[in-house]
Design a protein around this motif. Structure first.
Motif, PDB file in Angstrom:
ATOM      1  N   PRO A 123      65.997  76.647  25.159  1.00 40.35           N
ATOM      2  CA  PRO A 123      65.708  78.082  25.701  1.00 40.35           C
ATOM      3  C   PRO A 123      64.716  78.122  26.797  1.00 40.35           C
ATOM      4  O   PRO A 123      63.916  77.211  27.045  1.00 40.35           O
ATOM      5  N   THR A 124      64.873  79.264  27.728  1.00 34.13           N
ATOM      6  CA  THR A 124      64.067  79.435  28.755  1.00 34.13           C
ATOM      7  C   THR A 124      62.630  79.524  28.437  1.00 34.13           C
ATOM      8  O   THR A 124      62.264  80.047  27.458  1.00 34.13           O
ATOM      9  N   VAL A 125      61.600  79.546  29.343  1.00 31.67           N
ATOM     10  CA  VAL A 125      60.270  80.120  29.066  1.00 31.67           C
ATOM     11  C   VAL A 125      60.168  81.056  28.605  1.00 31.67           C
ATOM     12  O   VAL A 125      59.535  81.523  27.531  1.00 31.67           O
ATOM     13  N   GLU A 126      60.637  82.047  29.366  1.00 34.49           N
ATOM     14  CA  GLU A 126      60.653  83.336  29.109  1.00 34.49           C
ATOM     15  C   GLU A 126      61.416  83.840  27.679  1.00 34.49           C
ATOM     16  O   GLU A 126      60.523  84.586  27.153  1.00 34.49           O
ATOM     17  N   LEU A 127      62.509  83.144  27.139  1.00 38.69           N
ATOM     18  CA  LEU A 127      62.824  83.499  25.937  1.00 38.69           C
ATOM     19  C   LEU A 127      62.025  83.101  24.927  1.00 38.69           C
ATOM     20  O   LEU A 127      61.512  83.928  23.993  1.00 38.69           O
ATOM     21  N   LYS A 128      61.345  81.876  24.996  1.00 40.44           N
ATOM     22  CA  LYS A 128      60.531  81.467  24.111  1.00 40.44           C
ATOM     23  C   LYS A 128      59.170  82.194  23.995  1.00 40.44           C
ATOM     24  O   LYS A 128      58.578  82.503  22.957  1.00 40.44           O
ATOM     25  N   GLU A 129      58.779  82.855  25.157  1.00 45.36           N
ATOM     26  CA  GLU A 129      57.409  83.600  25.376  1.00 45.36           C
ATOM     27  C   GLU A 129      57.943  84.820  24.371  1.00 45.36           C
ATOM     28  O   GLU A 129      56.969  85.408  23.658  1.00 45.36           O
ATOM     29  N   GLY A 130      59.133  85.407  24.792  1.00 39.81           N
ATOM     30  CA  GLY A 130      59.338  86.583  24.262  1.00 39.81           C
ATOM     31  C   GLY A 130      59.576  86.706  22.841  1.00 39.81           C
ATOM     32  O   GLY A 130      59.063  87.545  21.823  1.00 39.81           O
ATOM     33  N   LEU A 131      60.197  85.593  22.325  1.00 40.67           N
ATOM     34  CA  LEU A 131      60.497  85.297  20.800  1.00 40.67           C
ATOM     35  C   LEU A 131      59.143  85.147  20.188  1.00 40.67           C
ATOM     36  O   LEU A 131      58.720  85.441  18.895  1.00 40.67           O
ATOM     37  N   SER A 132      57.898  84.486  20.674  1.00 38.81           N
ATOM     38  CA  SER A 132      56.521  84.142  20.322  1.00 38.81           C
ATOM     39  C   SER A 132      55.858  85.501  19.959  1.00 38.81           C
ATOM     40  O   SER A 132      55.084  85.690  19.127  1.00 38.81           O
ATOM     41  N   VAL A 133      56.043  86.440  20.991  1.00 38.01           N
ATOM     42  CA  VAL A 133      55.383  87.885  20.856  1.00 38.01           C
ATOM     43  C   VAL A 133      55.890  88.460  19.534  1.00 38.01           C
ATOM     44  O   VAL A 133      55.165  89.159  18.828  1.00 38.01           O
ATOM     45  N   ILE A 134      57.407  88.236  19.477  1.00 42.70           N
ATOM     46  CA  ILE A 134      57.865  89.002  18.343  1.00 42.70           C
ATOM     47  C   ILE A 134      57.375  88.151  16.876  1.00 42.70           C
ATOM     48  O   ILE A 134      56.966  88.952  16.108  1.00 42.70           O
ATOM     49  N   GLY A 168      59.998  82.697   6.747  1.00 39.83           N
ATOM     50  CA  GLY A 168      61.029  83.136   7.798  1.00 39.83           C
ATOM     51  C   GLY A 168      60.225  83.711   8.875  1.00 39.83           C
ATOM     52  O   GLY A 168      60.934  84.251   9.798  1.00 39.83           O
ATOM     53  N   LEU A 169      58.889  83.757   8.971  1.00 41.00           N
ATOM     54  CA  LEU A 169      58.248  84.179  10.283  1.00 41.00           C
ATOM     55  C   LEU A 169      58.575  83.467  11.454  1.00 41.00           C
ATOM     56  O   LEU A 169      57.982  82.093  11.591  1.00 41.00           O
ATOM     57  N   PRO A 170      59.060  83.930  12.557  1.00 42.51           N
ATOM     58  CA  PRO A 170      59.283  83.187  13.719  1.00 42.51           C
ATOM     59  C   PRO A 170      57.892  82.421  14.264  1.00 42.51           C
ATOM     60  O   PRO A 170      56.987  82.998  14.359  1.00 42.51           O
ATOM     61  N   PHE A 171      58.260  81.236  14.555  1.00 40.59           N
ATOM     62  CA  PHE A 171      57.248  80.387  15.359  1.00 40.59           C
ATOM     63  C   PHE A 171      55.831  79.980  14.907  1.00 40.59           C
ATOM     64  O   PHE A 171      54.867  80.101  15.528  1.00 40.59           O
ATOM     65  N   LEU A 172      55.759  80.370  13.533  1.00 44.43           N
ATOM     66  CA  LEU A 172      54.580  80.252  12.623  1.00 44.43           C
ATOM     67  C   LEU A 172      54.456  78.880  12.158  1.00 44.43           C
ATOM     68  O   LEU A 172      53.522  78.103  12.642  1.00 44.43           O
ATOM     69  N   ALA A 173      55.652  78.207  11.891  1.00 43.00           N
ATOM     70  CA  ALA A 173      55.988  76.567  11.637  1.00 43.00           C
ATOM     71  C   ALA A 173      56.945  76.192  12.107  1.00 43.00           C
ATOM     72  O   ALA A 173      58.048  76.764  11.333  1.00 43.00           O
TER      73      ALA A 173
END
Length: 324
Positions: free
Chosen positions: A287-298, A103-108
């Motif tokens: 999703p926008t690049v900004e949204l994806k980047e923000g979610l990746s940081v999380i 359930g960890l975002p953007f790991l897989a």
């Protein structure tokens, strides 16, 4: 002649009794409706068990949280109130880090990566379940997770203040990090929560959006493909050990078939679910690049926090995943 007939009748009764004693019945609770692909897979699995065990093991499916609610199923199997059950692993993230991993975002983020993560996680998951008196039979991924909301979301800050459905510790943590208001709602109550305004957003798959008719309340699905959580079918170990060896093998074989079929079904139906959402007026948004980047940081922050909790086992799982 009467004596022979009596003996024959007695033999038939004994044979019938032996057959009745040889048949075992199990209950299988699931939290999802009959239309859900996981439940469709379970129904086929149950037929396979019946066939492969030559009728020795009969399993009754209780879908849509009709026997136990989603958070209660694991405990029911552990206590042998239900001999077998389907659980969402991330529901139990507070219990042990191994349940939180997928359930960890953007790991897989895709099916291939998710399956590799499962292979790295599986030995540790089996060990944990075994220590709790259960065994893992099989696991199948949900389609990739996205955001359902009517609001325009172009960056993380746009999510602040949303009334956010939290169905697991992981989704509650995401709400906290983006400034949304988490409200605990399981899938069986999701439609009502949307209709009454208890929530106005959530993160899940297109499958959930279709099953719950989310399109009646929300018109935007942001296809972030953040993670692919898994449902696992677990078995009470004592109930399994009570089966004869042939029936045990039949159950395991049916489980292996269900796992292979389920992963393919998940991938095939993901596109179909999105098409159905579109037919019902929902827009799928990249999703926008900004949204994806923000979610990746999380996601990075949550992975770092997870590794601190998971210790050496957690690092071993991540290392095994990244080596594949």
């Amino acid at each position: 002649m009467i004596k022979k007939l009596s003996l024959l009748t007695g033999s038939i009764v004994l044979a019938f009794s032996a057959g009745a004693q040889a048949q075992t019945t199990w209950d299988l609770p699931s939290a999802y409706p009959a239309s859900n692909f996981h439940v469709e897979n379970l129904a086929t699995f149950i037929k396979d068990v019946d066939t492969l065990s030559q009728g020795k093991l009969k399993i009754t499916l209780h879908n849509n949280a009709s026997l136990y609610k989603a958070p209660e199923i694991k405990r029911a199997v552990q206590g042998n109130q239900a001999q077998i059950g389907e659980i969402l692993l991330t529901n139990f993230a507070n219990e042990d880090p191994v349940y939180e991993l997928d359930g960890l975002p953007f790991l897989a983020t895709g099916y291939d990566a998710s399956f590799k993560l499962y292979q790295a996680q599986k030995p540790f998951l089996e060990k944990k379940l075994n220590s709790q008196g259960m065994m893992l039979l099989y696991a199948v991924a949900w389609p990739p997770q996205g955001i359902f909301a009517n609001k325009d979301i172009k960056q993380i800050s746009d999510m602040k203040g949303l009334k956010w459905r939290a169905y697991s510790p992981v989704t509650a943590k995401i709400a906290e990090l983006v400034g949304a208001q988490p409200v605990t709602v399981q899938q069986a109550e999701l439609s009502q929560a949307l209709a009454t305004g208890v929530i106005n957003s959530y993160m899940s798959s297109a499958s959930t959006g279709y099953d719950t008719k989310t399109y009646e309340y929300i018109k935007k699905f942001y296809d972030t493909q953040a993670w692919l959580p898994k449902n696992a079918v677990i078995v009470n170990k004592k109930a399994f050990d009570a089966l004869d060896p042939a029936t045990q093998e039949a159950l395991k074989k049916a489980g292996a078939q269900a796992e292979e079929r389920g992963w393919k079904l998940s991938q095939e139906k993901n596109k179909w679910y999105q098409e159905e959402l579109a037919k019902n007026g929902m827009e799928t948004i990249k999703p926008t690049v900004e949204l994806k980047e923000g979610l990746s940081v999380i996601g990075k922050r949550m992975l770092d926090d997870w590794l601190k909790k998971a210790g050496a086992d957690g690092q071993a799982m991540i290392d095994a995943y990244r080596k594949q």
